[in-house]
Design a protein around this motif. Structure first.
Motif, mmCIF file in Angstrom:
data_model
loop_
_atom_site.group_PDB
_atom_site.id
_atom_site.type_symbol
_atom_site.label_atom_id
_atom_site.label_comp_id
_atom_site.label_asym_id
_atom_site.label_seq_id
_atom_site.Cartn_x
_atom_site.Cartn_y
_atom_site.Cartn_z
ATOM 1 N N GLY B 149 -28.988 36.848 -1.847
ATOM 2 C CA GLY B 149 -29.771 35.918 -1.302
ATOM 3 C C GLY B 149 -30.312 36.046 0.174
ATOM 4 O O GLY B 149 -30.776 36.959 0.631
ATOM 5 N N ARG B 150 -30.409 35.043 0.791
ATOM 6 C CA ARG B 150 -30.954 34.902 2.385
ATOM 7 C C ARG B 150 -29.567 34.877 2.995
ATOM 8 O O ARG B 150 -28.974 34.062 3.278
ATOM 9 N N ILE B 151 -29.499 36.025 3.852
ATOM 10 C CA ILE B 151 -28.163 36.554 4.574
ATOM 11 C C ILE B 151 -28.726 37.039 5.761
ATOM 12 O O ILE B 151 -29.561 37.876 5.780
ATOM 13 N N LEU B 152 -27.626 36.858 6.537
ATOM 14 C CA LEU B 152 -27.875 37.254 8.149
ATOM 15 C C LEU B 152 -27.167 38.608 8.107
ATOM 16 O O LEU B 152 -25.907 38.731 7.528
ATOM 17 N N PRO B 153 -27.888 39.768 7.973
ATOM 18 C CA PRO B 153 -27.137 40.977 8.131
ATOM 19 C C PRO B 153 -25.986 41.443 8.997
ATOM 20 O O PRO B 153 -26.039 40.737 10.017
ATOM 21 N N ASP B 154 -25.013 41.621 8.647
ATOM 22 C CA ASP B 154 -23.605 41.886 9.159
ATOM 23 C C ASP B 154 -23.774 42.934 10.300
ATOM 24 O O ASP B 154 -24.114 44.228 10.169
ATOM 25 N N TYR B 155 -24.079 42.396 11.516
ATOM 26 C CA TYR B 155 -24.162 43.339 12.615
ATOM 27 C C TYR B 155 -23.531 42.852 14.136
ATOM 28 O O TYR B 155 -23.807 41.535 14.338
ATOM 29 N N GLY B 156 -22.662 43.470 14.715
ATOM 30 C CA GLY B 156 -22.368 43.237 15.859
ATOM 31 C C GLY B 156 -21.495 42.006 15.811
ATOM 32 O O GLY B 156 -20.651 41.654 14.747
ATOM 33 N N LEU B 157 -21.439 41.276 17.017
ATOM 34 C CA LEU B 157 -20.667 39.954 17.308
ATOM 35 C C LEU B 157 -21.449 38.900 16.545
ATOM 36 O O LEU B 157 -22.730 38.650 17.104
ATOM 37 N N LYS B 158 -21.225 38.122 15.624
ATOM 38 C CA LYS B 158 -21.848 37.167 15.351
ATOM 39 C C LYS B 158 -21.513 35.797 16.033
ATOM 40 O O LYS B 158 -20.898 34.799 15.539
ATOM 41 N N LEU B 159 -22.038 35.856 17.375
ATOM 42 C CA LEU B 159 -21.816 34.648 18.195
ATOM 43 C C LEU B 159 -22.409 33.378 17.921
ATOM 44 O O LEU B 159 -23.441 33.323 17.115
ATOM 45 N N ASP B 160 -21.598 32.118 18.268
ATOM 46 C CA ASP B 160 -22.441 30.922 17.897
ATOM 47 C C ASP B 160 -23.501 30.690 19.159
ATOM 48 O O ASP B 160 -24.003 29.637 18.946
ATOM 49 N N ASP B 161 -23.697 31.461 19.942
ATOM 50 C CA ASP B 161 -24.778 31.265 20.916
ATOM 51 C C ASP B 161 -25.935 32.283 20.403
ATOM 52 O O ASP B 161 -25.869 33.360 20.830
ATOM 53 N N HIS B 162 -26.936 31.648 20.013
ATOM 54 C CA HIS B 162 -28.278 32.456 19.585
ATOM 55 C C HIS B 162 -28.870 32.916 20.869
ATOM 56 O O HIS B 162 -29.684 33.626 20.658
ATOM 57 N N THR B 163 -28.648 32.432 22.142
ATOM 58 C CA THR B 163 -29.277 32.616 23.249
ATOM 59 C C THR B 163 -28.780 33.970 23.688
ATOM 60 O O THR B 163 -29.478 34.340 24.902
ATOM 61 N N ALA B 164 -27.806 34.467 23.187
ATOM 62 C CA ALA B 164 -27.238 35.601 23.995
ATOM 63 C C ALA B 164 -27.978 36.928 23.627
ATOM 64 O O ALA B 164 -28.866 36.766 22.588
ATOM 65 N N PHE B 165 -28.332 37.713 24.456
ATOM 66 C CA PHE B 165 -29.162 38.670 24.615
ATOM 67 C C PHE B 165 -29.037 39.614 23.412
ATOM 68 O O PHE B 165 -29.975 40.315 22.711
ATOM 69 N N ILE B 166 -27.855 39.821 22.795
ATOM 70 C CA ILE B 166 -27.454 40.361 21.734
ATOM 71 C C ILE B 166 -27.700 39.771 20.383
ATOM 72 O O ILE B 166 -27.460 40.235 19.213
ATOM 73 N N ARG B 167 -28.048 38.457 20.550
ATOM 74 C CA ARG B 167 -28.380 37.630 19.138
ATOM 75 C C ARG B 167 -29.836 37.636 19.378
ATOM 76 O O ARG B 167 -30.691 38.629 19.413
ATOM 77 N N GLY B 168 -30.353 36.296 19.327
ATOM 78 C CA GLY B 168 -31.841 36.044 19.399
ATOM 79 C C GLY B 168 -32.344 35.957 21.017
ATOM 80 O O GLY B 168 -33.511 35.838 21.255
ATOM 81 N N GLY B 169 -31.549 35.889 21.839
ATOM 82 C CA GLY B 169 -32.006 35.816 23.448
ATOM 83 C C GLY B 169 -32.722 34.320 23.708
ATOM 84 O O GLY B 169 -32.554 33.513 22.766
ATOM 85 N N ASN B 170 -33.612 34.541 24.703
ATOM 86 C CA ASN B 170 -34.329 33.276 25.053
ATOM 87 C C ASN B 170 -35.433 33.161 24.228
ATOM 88 O O ASN B 170 -36.126 33.949 24.259
ATOM 89 N N ILE B 171 -35.497 31.876 23.623
ATOM 90 C CA ILE B 171 -36.423 31.882 22.624
ATOM 91 C C ILE B 171 -37.713 30.952 23.399
ATOM 92 O O ILE B 171 -38.736 31.254 23.194
ATOM 93 N N ARG B 172 -37.085 29.800 24.028
ATOM 94 C CA ARG B 172 -38.081 29.089 24.446
ATOM 95 C C ARG B 172 -38.218 29.334 26.110
ATOM 96 O O ARG B 172 -39.145 29.360 26.795
ATOM 97 N N GLN B 173 -37.092 29.106 26.738
ATOM 98 C CA GLN B 173 -36.731 29.286 28.020
ATOM 99 C C GLN B 173 -37.148 30.868 28.594
ATOM 100 O O GLN B 173 -36.191 31.117 28.738
ATOM 101 N N THR B 174 -38.442 31.165 28.562
ATOM 102 C CA THR B 174 -38.420 32.718 28.824
ATOM 103 C C THR B 174 -38.643 32.992 30.296
ATOM 104 O O THR B 174 -39.087 31.985 31.030
ATOM 105 N N HIS B 175 -38.581 34.226 30.578
ATOM 106 C CA HIS B 175 -38.699 34.750 32.121
ATOM 107 C C HIS B 175 -39.807 35.705 32.273
ATOM 108 O O HIS B 175 -39.774 36.346 33.223
ATOM 109 N N GLY B 176 -40.551 35.892 31.424
ATOM 110 C CA GLY B 176 -41.840 36.623 31.341
ATOM 111 C C GLY B 176 -41.680 38.287 30.941
ATOM 112 O O GLY B 176 -42.777 38.913 31.025
ATOM 113 N N LEU B 177 -40.538 38.437 30.448
ATOM 114 C CA LEU B 177 -40.377 39.763 29.740
ATOM 115 C C LEU B 177 -41.149 39.787 28.344
ATOM 116 O O LEU B 177 -41.170 38.803 27.676
#
Lengths: 115, 374
Positions: B149-177
Motif C-alpha cells: 500500500g502507501r507506506i512510510l518506509p521504515d527508516y531511523g526514528l519515526k518521530l512525531d515531529d516532522h520538522t526534525a532534520f532527520i524527518r522532513g525538516g523545515n518545510i515552510r519556515q526555512t532559513h535559506g539553505l
C-alpha cells in the motif's frame, strides 16, 4: 450448477467460515493459575494487580511476549495462589470481603512494614 | 578518506553497542507494535496502547473507567489524531508572527476481516487525502508480516515531529539553505511493499520496495520507473534490556534509490526516568547528484513524574558537505505534558543557527502544540 455458481458458493462458504471461526486472538496464552477465558477479562484483572503493587506491566512481563515467564511473574503466580487459598479457606463466610494484592501491598512492590 | 572514516565509525559503533524509536518504545524496552497497529510504529493505537499505556501509564491523571477506544466491533476500529499548533517567531519583516494552524487532522480506519489480515487507511481531513493505506498479513512465523500500500518506509526514528532534520525538516519556515532536512515529510506516502520479521533475540528486520520518493514523491506513481529506479529500504533493529530498568535500542537503516544512498544509525538508551536517543544519517546524491548530506539528532529527556517530560534536543543538518559552508543547527528545550487520557501539550523553545547564511541568525521560536487522539 455451473462453474460460476460453484465458485461463488465456495467463496461464500469460505468467507462464512472465516468470520465464524473462534478467534484465538481473544484467548490469553499460558494461564496457569487464572481461569479467564478472554484477554479482556485477564487485562481487567491485571490492572488491579498493577495498581495493587504500584507497578507497570513491564515490572512482570516481557512486553514483546506477555506470555513469557519472568522472575516476577513466577512470584506473582505464587501470590495469586496464596490469595485464592486465603479467600477460599479463610474469608469464605457470607459477604466476606475478599483480599487482593492491594490488601497487603498497598500500592507498593513489597508490603509496607509497620511496627 | 572521509567516506572510509565515516563507515569505520559506523561499523565500530554497531559492534560496540549492546546488541527502535521514539521515547516510549525505548522506555518500555519493546518494539513499536506493542502500542501501535502499524508494525513500524505511529498512527492508530492497538488495545494495549489505548487501554493500558495511554490510559494508565502515560497521563498525569488516570481514569478508573475505560473511555471509548474507537472499536466499533471486532472487525472495525476507528481512530483520530488532531494537532493544533502555534509557532511564535520573528518573520522576514522583523515582526513577531503568531500563526495558529491545524497541523494535523487525521481519521484512521482499521478493518480486520480475520485475525491475521488487516486493512488500514488514514485520511487527512484537510484535503480529504487518503495519504496512508495498506493491507497487511500478519501472524506469520517469527512474528512476520507483509503489507502493501502507501507506506512510510521504515527508516531511523519515526518521530512525531516532522520538522526534525532527520524527518522532513523545515518545510515552510526555512532559513535559506538548499534543503533543511531529509525527505520523510508527512505528505503522500510512496506506494510499495514492506515485510518484517523477528530474528534471534530482540532483533527485528524490516525491508521494502517502493516507488521512488527521495527526490520527489512518486512522480506518476512510478509508471516511468524501472526496477533500478525504485526505493529499496532495509532496517535492522536490536532491542536489549538489562536488569529491570535499562533498555537499549540500536538500529541500522538503509535506503537505495537509483544513485541515491541513505544510510543511518539510530537508537538510544533508557535508564529509569532518563532517556537518550540519537540518529546519524548520511545521504549521497539525495538533493542532487554529487551532494553528500549529513543529519544528526540527539535528544535527552527526563520524566520527573508520570505524564511530565523535560526534553533537550540538538539537531544538525548539512545539505552538501562539498559547498563552502551551509549547515543548520537547532537546539530545542521543551516540556511535554500528558494531563489526561488522549491529550498532550507540547511547549518548546527552538533556537536555530545557520552557517554563513546571509541575513543574520534567526531569532528563537516558541512552539505550542495541543495534541488530541483517540
Amino acid at each position: 450448477m455451473n462453474k460460476t455458481g460453484f465458485f461463488f458458493l465456495i467463496t461464500i462458504l469460505v468467507t462464512g467460515w472465516i468470520f465464524s471461526s473462534v478467534s484465538d486472538k481473544d484467548k490469553p496464552k499460558d494461564l496457569q493459575v487464572l481461569s479467564f477465558e478472554t484477554i479482556n477479562e485477564t487485562k481487567t484483572y491485571m490492572k488491579t494487580v498493577a495498581k495493587g503493587l504500584g507497578v507497570k506491566c513491564i515490572f512482570c512481563h516481557n512486553l514483546d511476549d506477555f506470555s513469557l515467564d519472568t522472575d516476577h511473574k513466577k512470584i506473582a503466580r505464587n501470590m495469586m495462589k496464596m490469595t485464592k487459598t486465603l479467600n477460599e479457606d479463610y474469608f469464605s463466610w457470607k459477604d466476606a470481603r475478599q483480599i487482593e494484592c492491594w490488601t497487603c501491598h498497598q500500592g507498593e512492590k513489597e508490603p509496607p512494614e509497620k511496627k | 578518506m572521509k567516506t572510509r572514516l565515516f563507515w569505520i565509525i559506523i561499523t565500530l559503533l554497531v559492534f560496540q553497542i549492546a546488541v527502535a524509536v521514539p521515547r516510549f518504545s525505548l522506555e518500555n524496552g519493546a518494539s513499536c507494535n506493542l502500542c501501535h497497529v502499524n508494525p513500524t510504529g505511529g498512527g492508530m493505537r492497538n488495545d494495549y496502547g489505548t487501554t493500558i499505556f495511554a490510559l494508565d501509564e502515560l497521563p498525569r491523571i488516570t481514569m478508573e473507567s475505560e473511555p471509548w477506544d474507537g472499536v466499533i466491533n471486532e472487525h472495525l476500529k476507528i481512530g483520530g489524531e488532531f494537532r493544533i499548533q502555534s509557532l511564535i517567531h520573528e518573520n522576514a519583516a522583523g515582526d513577531i508572527a503568531t500563526p495558529i494552524f491545524p497541523m494535523q487532522a487525521d481519521l484512521t480506519t482499521l478493518v480486520t476481516p480475520t485475525d491475521n489480515f488487516s486493512i488500514y487507511g488514514n485520511i487527512r481531513l484537510s484535503g480529504g487525502i487518503l495519504n496512508e493505506f495498506w493491507a497487511m498479513v500478519s501472524g506469520l512465523p517469527n512474528e512476520s508480516w507483509v503489507r502493501v500500500g502507501r507506506i512510510l518506509p521504515d527508516y531511523g526514528l519515526k518521530l512525531d515531529d516532522h520538522t526534525a532534520f532527520i524527518r522532513g525538516g523545515n518545510i515552510r519556515q526555512t532559513h535559506g539553505l538548499t534543503a533543511e532536512g531529509l525527505f520523510f515529510a508527512p505528505t503522500l506516502l510512496p506506494t510499495g511493499i514492506e515485510a518484517g520479521t523477528k530474528i534471534g533475540n530482540g532483533i527485528r528486520l524490516t525491508g521494502g520496495i517502493s516507488n521512488a520518493f527521495v527526490r520527489g514523491v512518486e512522480p506518476s506513481y512510478g509508471f516511468s520507473e524501472s526496477i533500478s529506479d525504485k526505493a529499496f529500504s532495509l532496517k535492522v533493529t536490536r532491542l536489549k534490556s538489562y536488569f529491570e530498568f535499562v533498555h537499549t535500542m540500536n538500529a541500522i537503516s538503509l535506503i537505495r534509490e537509483s544513485n541515491v544512498t541513505v544510510a543511518g544509525i539510530s537508537g538510544g538508551i533508557s535508564l529509569n526516568r532518563i532517556t537518550w536517543h540519537y540518529e546519524f544519517d548520511r545521504v549521497e546524491n539525495g538533493i542532487q547528484d554529487t551532494t553528500i548530506s549529513h543529519a544528526m539528532y540527539q535528544e535527552l529527556s527526563y520524566s520527573p513524574a508520570q505524564g511530565l517530560t523535560l526534553i533537550g534536543r540538538y539537531e544538525f543538518f548539512d545539505p552538501d558537505l562539498d559547498y563552502a559552508s551551509e549547515a543548520i543547527q537547532r537546539i530545542v528545550a521543551g516540556v511535554e505534558v500528558f494531563p489526561r487520557y488522549g491529550l498532550q501539550y507540547i511547549f518548546q523553545v527552538r533556537v536555530t543557527r545557520t552557517d554563513n547564511i546571509p541575513g543574520g541568525q534567526p531569532t528563537p521560536e516558541f512552539l505550542c502544540q495541543l495534541h488530541y487522539w483517540f
